[in-house]
Design an enzyme around this catalytic site. Structure first.
Site, short mmCIF file in Angstrom:
data_model
loop_
_atom_site.label_atom_id
_atom_site.label_comp_id
_atom_site.label_asym_id
_atom_site.label_seq_id
_atom_site.Cartn_x
_atom_site.Cartn_y
_atom_site.Cartn_z
N GLY A 18 0.83 -1.21 0.00
CA GLY A 18 0.00 0.00 0.00
C GLY A 18 0.86 1.25 0.00
O GLY A 18 0.49 2.28 0.58
N ARG A 105 -15.26 -1.63 11.22
CA ARG A 105 -14.10 -2.34 10.65
C ARG A 105 -14.49 -3.73 10.15
O ARG A 105 -13.92 -4.25 9.20
CB ARG A 105 -12.98 -2.43 11.68
CG ARG A 105 -12.30 -1.09 11.97
CD ARG A 105 -11.24 -1.32 13.01
NE ARG A 105 -10.58 -0.10 13.42
CZ ARG A 105 -11.03 0.69 14.37
NH1 ARG A 105 -12.16 0.41 14.98
NH2 ARG A 105 -10.37 1.76 14.72
N ASP A 166 -3.91 2.65 19.19
CA ASP A 166 -4.88 2.72 20.29
C ASP A 166 -4.16 2.98 21.61
O ASP A 166 -4.61 3.77 22.45
CB ASP A 166 -5.65 1.40 20.37
CG ASP A 166 -6.17 0.97 19.01
OD1 ASP A 166 -7.05 1.65 18.49
OD2 ASP A 166 -5.63 0.00 18.46
N HIS A 194 -8.48 -4.50 17.52
CA HIS A 194 -8.36 -3.11 17.08
C HIS A 194 -9.72 -2.70 16.47
O HIS A 194 -9.91 -2.66 15.26
CB HIS A 194 -7.24 -2.96 16.05
CG HIS A 194 -7.22 -1.60 15.42
ND1 HIS A 194 -6.95 -0.45 16.12
CD2 HIS A 194 -7.47 -1.20 14.14
CE1 HIS A 194 -7.03 0.58 15.31
NE2 HIS A 194 -7.34 0.17 14.11
N1 LIG Z 1 -4.36 -0.77 12.65
C1 LIG Z 1 -4.51 0.54 12.70
O1 LIG Z 1 -4.37 1.15 13.77
C2 LIG Z 1 -4.87 1.34 11.47
C3 LIG Z 1 -4.86 2.74 11.52
C4 LIG Z 1 -5.19 3.46 10.39
C5 LIG Z 1 -5.54 2.81 9.21
N2 LIG Z 1 -5.54 1.45 9.20
C6 LIG Z 1 -5.87 0.73 7.96
O2 LIG Z 1 -4.75 0.76 7.08
C7 LIG Z 1 -5.20 0.52 5.74
C8 LIG Z 1 -4.56 1.52 4.79
O3 LIG Z 1 -5.04 2.81 5.09
P1 LIG Z 1 -4.69 4.05 4.14
O4 LIG Z 1 -5.34 5.22 4.76
O5 LIG Z 1 -3.23 4.11 3.81
O6 LIG Z 1 -5.51 3.63 2.83
P2 LIG Z 1 -5.34 4.19 1.35
O7 LIG Z 1 -6.58 3.82 0.60
O8 LIG Z 1 -4.90 5.61 1.35
O9 LIG Z 1 -4.13 3.33 0.81
C9 LIG Z 1 -4.21 1.96 0.67
C10 LIG Z 1 -3.27 1.57 -0.46
O10 LIG Z 1 -3.24 0.16 -0.53
C11 LIG Z 1 -3.17 -0.19 -1.87
N3 LIG Z 1 -3.59 -1.58 -2.01
C12 LIG Z 1 -4.84 -2.08 -2.09
N4 LIG Z 1 -4.81 -3.41 -2.26
C13 LIG Z 1 -3.50 -3.76 -2.27
C14 LIG Z 1 -2.82 -4.98 -2.42
N5 LIG Z 1 -3.48 -6.13 -2.62
N6 LIG Z 1 -1.47 -4.98 -2.37
C15 LIG Z 1 -0.80 -3.83 -2.20
N7 LIG Z 1 -1.39 -2.63 -2.07
C16 LIG Z 1 -2.71 -2.60 -2.10
C17 LIG Z 1 -4.07 0.80 -2.57
O11 LIG Z 1 -3.79 0.88 -3.95
C18 LIG Z 1 -3.73 2.08 -1.83
O12 LIG Z 1 -2.67 2.79 -2.44
C19 LIG Z 1 -6.72 0.58 5.81
O13 LIG Z 1 -7.24 -0.76 5.85
C20 LIG Z 1 -6.99 1.29 7.11
O14 LIG Z 1 -8.25 0.99 7.64
C21 LIG Z 1 -5.22 0.71 10.28
O1 LIG Z 2 -10.79 3.38 12.45
C1 LIG Z 2 -10.41 3.17 11.29
O2 LIG Z 2 -11.11 2.64 10.43
C2 LIG Z 2 -9.00 3.55 10.91
C3 LIG Z 2 -8.02 3.09 11.88
O3 LIG Z 2 -8.14 1.72 12.19
C4 LIG Z 2 -7.99 3.92 13.13
O4 LIG Z 2 -8.11 3.37 14.23
O5 LIG Z 2 -7.82 5.15 13.01
#
Ligand SMILES: NC(=O)c1ccc[n+]([C@@H]2O[C@H](COP(=O)([O-])OP(=O)(O)OC[C@H]3O[C@@H](n4cnc5c(N)ncnc54)[C@H](O)[C@@H]3O)[C@@H](O)[C@H]2O)c1
Ligand SMILES: O=C(O)C[C@H](O)C(=O)O
Length: 336
Positions: A18, A105, A166, A194
């Site tokens: 990503g 989520r 978190d 999460h």
């Molecule tokens: N665990 C956490 O605390 C936490 C916090 C924030 C966001 N997230 C999650 O992180 C993820 C990414 O968030 P973001 O804001 O960067 O999203 P985003 O949409 O800006 O970027 C995601 C990227 O992933 C790419 N992608 C999609 N499928 C793919 C694959 N199979 N292989 C490689 N790349 C791929 C997309 O093309 C895109 O560029 C989301 O699922 C979001 O919910 C998790």
């Molecule tokens: O809450 C979301 O969907 C994004 C991310 O996991 C967050 O905690 O900010």
């Protein structure tokens, strides 16, 4: 596309999926600056993106080049997990769809789960023996479970999911409430998933050496403000920003891997979602958040904390959600 490092140590290969996304845009620059693996460890980045986003990933790589980071020894970009994970020692699995306003989520289970079967297999076949995996893409715990189950040759303890955001949110909320710097707070714990069921625990956290719940001395705030604020912070960011947290998520990923590799401070622990060994009654194999310490590149779940009825019920509720998610992805055939 390289900037030669001055250090003699050989570069650590870090794969980031990503790479052209929001989190990637913050994360990659922190990694390349040395914030994650330290000021004397060169890094080689391997970026994975879907084919239509390769051009944007190329643009990010151009910007990384333009920073002339002394520690950045090279960047490769691919849309093939077999190539991107070749020799990976650290894999940050960020790439997946973020939720948008109104989604929980859990709604992402089917949309994103399938990504992690293929990536688990590719890690199994191509990554380095000392691989460490952090799953950030949501639903992070269950995506990590999927990747782990599709990588039978990789030791299970190498798969983790991110609850450090978190954890950091809980530190910030408590710090503001008690008007103490975050550096005065120790032993914060996020338990479970999460998600909005996670349990941020103030009964084991300490402020200046005193139990945080006692320092707060306000059960109404703890139950009615603190816990829901931390649980729903992701949604609040989406509401305010129009898109999900990115820089704070990247910062938490850096914290997670840094502590895993370099160790947690001697007098503290952190929160990581890791495969359960049955500790605290969490079914074995579920990827659940626990209090953990890290040393010599390995994590251990902090043992023997007492959970009173209040805490027990909240841990159980979040673990029940993880069981539901596991059963759902098992039903979709994603666990191999
Ligand atoms: N665990 C956490 O605390 C936490 C916090 C924030 C966001 N997230 C999650 O992180 C993820 C990414 O968030 P973001 O804001 O960067 O999203 P985003 O949409 O800006 O970027 C995601 C990227 O992933 C790419 N992608 C999609 N499928 C793919 C694959 N199979 N292989 C490689 N790349 C791929 C997309 O093309 C895109 O560029 C989301 O699922 C979001 O919910 C998790
Ligand atoms: O809450 C979301 O969907 C994004 C991310 O996991 C967050 O905690 O900010």
């Amino acid at each position: 596309m390289t900037t030669a490092p001055s250090q003699s140590q050989s570069p650590v290969t870090v794969a980031v999926t990503g790479a052209a996304g929001q989190i990637g845009y913050s994360l990659l620059f922190r990694i390349a600056s040395g914030a994650m693996l330290g000021p004397s460890t060169p890094v080689r980045l391997r970026l994975l993106e879907i084919t239509p986003a390769l051009g944007a990933a190329q643009g990010v790589a151009m910007e990384l080049d333009d920073c002339a980071f002394p520690l950045l020894s090279g960047i490769d970009i691919s849309d093939d997990p077999a190539v991107a994970f070749d020799g990976a020692q650290v894999a940050l699995l960020v790439g997946s769809r973020p939720r948008t306003k109104g989604m929980e989520r859990g709604d992402l289970l089917s949309a994103n789960g399938a990504i992690f079967t293929g990536q688990g297999k590719a890690l199994n076949d191509h990554a380095a023996d000392d691989l460490k995996v952090l799953v950030v893409g949501n639903p992070a715990n269950t995506n990590a479970l999927i990747a782990m189950n599709n990588a039978p040759d990789v030791p299970r303890e190498r798969f983790t999911a991110m609850t450090r955001l978190d954890h950091n949110r809980a530190l910030a909320q408590l710090s503001a409430k008690v008007a103490a710097p975050v550096t005065d707070i120790r032993h914060m714990t996020i338990w479970g998933n999460h998600s909005a069921t996670q349990y941020p625990d103030l009964f084991h956290a300490e402020v200046g050496g005193r139990v945080a719940a006692e320092v707060v001395d306000d059960q109404q705030w703890l139950e009615g403000t603190f816990i829901p604020t931390v649980q729903k912070r992701g949604a609040a960011i989406i509401e305010a920003r129009g898109s999900s947290s990115a820089a704070s998520a990247a910062s938490a990923a850096v914290d997670h891997v840094r502590d895993w590799v370099h160790g947690t401070p001697a007098d503290d622990w952190t929160s990581m979602a890791v495969p359960s060994d049955g500790s605290y009654g969490v079914p074995e194999g579920l990827i659940s958040s626990f209090p953990v310490t890290c040393a010599d590149g390995a994590w251990s779940i902090v043992q023997d904390l007492e959970l009173d009825e209040f805490s027990r019920a909240r841990v159980d509720a979040s673990v029940a959600e993880l069981v539901e998610e596991r059963d759902a992805v098992q039903g979709m055939g994603l666990l191999g």
